[in-house]
Design a protein around this motif. Structure first.
Motif, mmCIF file in Angstrom:
data_model
loop_
_atom_site.group_PDB
_atom_site.id
_atom_site.type_symbol
_atom_site.label_atom_id
_atom_site.label_comp_id
_atom_site.label_asym_id
_atom_site.label_seq_id
_atom_site.Cartn_x
_atom_site.Cartn_y
_atom_site.Cartn_z
ATOM 1 N N ASN A 1 3.473 -5.535 -12.440
ATOM 2 C CA ASN A 1 4.124 -4.244 -12.621
ATOM 3 C C ASN A 1 4.646 -4.136 -14.062
ATOM 4 O OD1 ASN A 1 6.358 -5.939 -12.469
ATOM 5 N ND2 ASN A 1 7.535 -4.586 -11.153
ATOM 6 N N PHE B 1 0.408 0.241 -10.695
ATOM 7 C CA PHE B 1 1.850 0.396 -10.576
ATOM 8 C C PHE B 1 2.312 1.614 -11.374
ATOM 9 C CE2 PHE B 1 1.542 -4.176 -9.644
ATOM 10 C CZ PHE B 1 2.415 -4.286 -8.563
ATOM 11 N N SER C 1 9.370 2.404 -8.472
ATOM 12 C CA SER C 1 8.874 1.309 -7.617
ATOM 13 C C SER C 1 7.752 1.799 -6.710
ATOM 14 C CB SER C 1 10.024 0.737 -6.780
ATOM 15 O OG SER C 1 11.041 0.218 -7.601
ATOM 16 N N ASN D 1 6.084 2.515 -1.694
ATOM 17 C CA ASN D 1 7.286 2.033 -2.354
ATOM 18 C C ASN D 1 7.314 0.532 -2.126
ATOM 19 O OD1 ASN D 1 10.020 1.096 -2.778
ATOM 20 N ND2 ASN D 1 10.663 3.237 -2.806
ATOM 21 N N TYR D 2 7.054 -0.246 -3.182
ATOM 22 C CA TYR D 2 6.909 -1.689 -2.972
ATOM 23 C C TYR D 2 8.250 -2.404 -2.836
ATOM 24 C CZ TYR D 2 7.350 -1.878 -8.135
ATOM 25 O OH TYR D 2 7.759 -1.733 -9.443
ATOM 26 N N GLN D 3 9.362 -1.702 -3.114
ATOM 27 C CA GLN D 3 10.668 -2.304 -2.879
ATOM 28 C C GLN D 3 11.065 -2.197 -1.408
ATOM 29 O OE1 GLN D 3 12.225 -4.114 -4.885
ATOM 30 N NE2 GLN D 3 11.603 -3.561 -6.951
#
Length: 328
Positions: free
Chosen positions: A176, A217, A222, A237-239
């Motif tokens: 990212n 990314f 995020s 949303n990778y968080q």
């Protein structure tokens, strides 16, 4: 926002590639373009701009070097942010380190047991990440053997981590923008995630039904895009590991890329369509169809001013260069 101006439709006549072009990339400053082919060759081109750097009408490309040190097809190319090092991956199972100014091969990294499909590096060029057919992601530490200072011609490379969470071939490894996390995809329907540089494994993103071919990314948020064989584009949303939305398409997705502001993204599919979507809701802004070839290899400059397209099954191999009109 649309794909606007063709710069050079006959660049392929002096490329020198003898087989399909597998990868195209640009330097961060738009001064260089790189192409890698099934013919085992890497070509380096100088990009010249008369006037404004984004003025497509005065952009020309000229060949500088042809690199022939690999024993099989070129699968991946990555230029370090300082523009001093070009990294290549190949089906011969090796990773090679090049000086792009001279065309000299500086080092060869051995370790993957089968084909290497993807190489990338962090912003500071402290690490190289690679993935391949042996279903591993490898993390290589870049260091000077004596002083710890980076010297282009005297670096050492040590494989610090071998990550084997994937159960099948790894085709893309990507960091990212903040270099706090990286992802890997391939012949599985999951997106594997690790913290960086600790390599702590995170819960994977699940939702695709078939192999994933491409991801990108978002430059500031995020968010992560993914697409592949199941003909869907997914925004994550990778968080929070939440799926934001999914777009059903008519063909398999082979390339995804956010623009520098993150307001739009480009998708390329096996029907040779290049489609620009709005990030916030996935609505279509522009569609452009490439008539030649059966599929496309696509490279996009970091500032989204230049788009390079190499159609398959066109001989001799060609690269078409286009410009973006980024007005919404």
């Amino acid at each position: 926002m649309e794909i606007k101006t063709k710069i050079d439709s006959d660049l392929g006549q002096y490329l020198g590639h003898q087989d399909e072009i597998r990868v195209i990339s640009f330097s961060p400053d738009n001064q260089w373009m790189f192409s890698g082919s099934w013919d085992k060759r890497i070509n380096i081109y100088r990009i010249s701009h008369k006037g404004a750097a984004s003025n497509s009408d005065s952009t020309t490309l000229s060949p500088e070097f042809s690199l022939d040190a690999h024993d099989s097809s070129i699968t991946s190319l990555c230029l370090s942010q300082n523009k001093q090092t070009l990294i290549s991956g190949s089906k011969d199972g090796t990773i090679k380190i090049w000086d792009p100014q001279s065309g000299q091969c500086l080092n060869t990294l051995l370790g993957h047991k089968m084909k290497v499909f993807s190489v990338t590096c962090d912003n500071s060029y402290n690490y190289i990440l690679s993935g391949g057919e042996d279903a591993t992601v490898r993390v290589w530490k870049v260091a000077h053997p004596l002083t710890g200072k980076k010297s282009l011609h005297n670096l050492s490379f040590a494989c610090e981590e071998i990550l084997n969470q994937p159960q099948a071939s790894v085709h893309v490894v990507k960091l990212n923008p903040s270099n706090s996390l990286f992802a890997a995809i391939g012949d599985e329907a999951d997106i594997h995630l690790w913290e960086f540089p600790s390599c702590h494994y995170l819960p994977s993103l699940k939702g695709h039904r078939k192999e994933i071919y491409t991801l990108d990314f978002h430059p500031t948020l995020s968010l992560l895009l993914s697409g592949g064989r199941d003909k869907t584009i997914k925004m994550w949303n990778y968080q929070t590991h939440e799926l934001q939305y999914s777009i059903q398409t008519s063909a398999e997705i082979t390339k995804l890329s956010f623009n520098p502001e993150g307001s739009h993204f480009l998708a390329v599919d096996l029907d040779n369509d290049l489609t620009i979507y709005q990030t916030h809701d996935g609505s279509v802004c522009h569609n452009h169809h490439i008539e030649e070839g059966k599929m496309l290899t696509v490279g996009i400059s970091q500032d989204w001013s230049l788009l390079a397209v190499a159609p398959f099954q066109v001989f001799p191999p060609k690269i078409k260069i286009w410009a973006f009109n980024q007005k919404n």
